[in-house]
Structure formats: C-alpha cells, structure tokens
Motif scaffolding. Structure first.
Motif, short mmCIF file in Angstrom:
data_model
loop_
_atom_site.label_atom_id
_atom_site.label_comp_id
_atom_site.label_asym_id
_atom_site.label_seq_id
_atom_site.Cartn_x
_atom_site.Cartn_y
_atom_site.Cartn_z
N ASN A 41 -11.77 -0.15 12.11
CA ASN A 41 -10.79 0.79 12.62
C ASN A 41 -11.33 2.21 12.50
O ASN A 41 -11.91 2.57 11.47
N GLU A 42 -11.14 3.04 13.51
CA GLU A 42 -11.67 4.40 13.48
C GLU A 42 -11.12 5.23 12.32
O GLU A 42 -11.78 6.15 11.85
N CYS A 43 -9.93 4.91 11.85
CA CYS A 43 -9.35 5.65 10.73
C CYS A 43 -10.13 5.41 9.43
O CYS A 43 -10.08 6.24 8.54
N GLU A 44 -10.83 4.30 9.35
CA GLU A 44 -11.62 4.00 8.15
C GLU A 44 -12.80 4.96 8.01
O GLU A 44 -13.27 5.20 6.90
N ASP B 205 -6.55 10.81 17.05
CA ASP B 205 -5.37 9.97 17.18
C ASP B 205 -4.45 10.23 15.98
O ASP B 205 -4.91 10.33 14.85
N THR B 206 -3.16 10.32 16.21
CA THR B 206 -2.23 10.59 15.10
C THR B 206 -2.18 9.45 14.10
O THR B 206 -1.73 9.64 12.97
N ALA B 207 -2.65 8.27 14.47
CA ALA B 207 -2.68 7.16 13.53
C ALA B 207 -3.62 7.44 12.37
O ALA B 207 -3.45 6.90 11.28
N CYS B 208 -4.59 8.30 12.56
CA CYS B 208 -5.56 8.64 11.52
C CYS B 208 -5.10 9.80 10.65
O CYS B 208 -5.78 10.17 9.71
N GLU B 209 -3.98 10.38 10.96
CA GLU B 209 -3.49 11.53 10.22
C GLU B 209 -3.03 11.12 8.82
O GLU B 209 -2.41 10.09 8.63
N SER B 210 -3.37 11.95 7.85
CA SER B 210 -2.87 11.75 6.49
C SER B 210 -2.73 13.12 5.84
O SER B 210 -3.37 14.09 6.25
#
Length: 50
Positions: A19-22, A38-43
């Motif tokens: 996953n790109e967020c990793e 992508d907002t899915a990767c936001e923290s």
C-alpha cells in the motif's frame, strides 16, 4: 517534483501488494512547499512532520 526546475526529485517503486501509505514517509524530504497525496495516507504525525 521540484517546483522550480520541474525535475523529479525522488521516485519510489513498490510491488502491487504494498500500500502506498506504507511508504509515504519516505516521500518527505523536509523542504517541501506543498505535498499532494491521497487523503487515505494522511495522519496527524505526518502533518506535523510536514
């Protein structure tokens, strides 16, 4: 991509099962003026680092 020169500064390739967020934290150099992702990767921790 460097905003002034238009040159790609970094490219990271991963297998399809990663996953790109990793790997999102490896994209950050620390001197960015803007980041598009992508907002899915936001923290909260990533926003603080930026």
């Amino acid at each position: 991509m460097d905003a002034e020169s238009g040159l790609i500064r970094r490219a990271i390739l991963t297998p399809a099962h990663v996953n790109e967020c990793e790997v999102a934290d490896t994209w950050i150099s620390g001197d960015e003026r803007a980041v598009n992702a992508d907002t899915a990767c936001e923290s909260k921790a990533r926003r603080t680092r930026l």
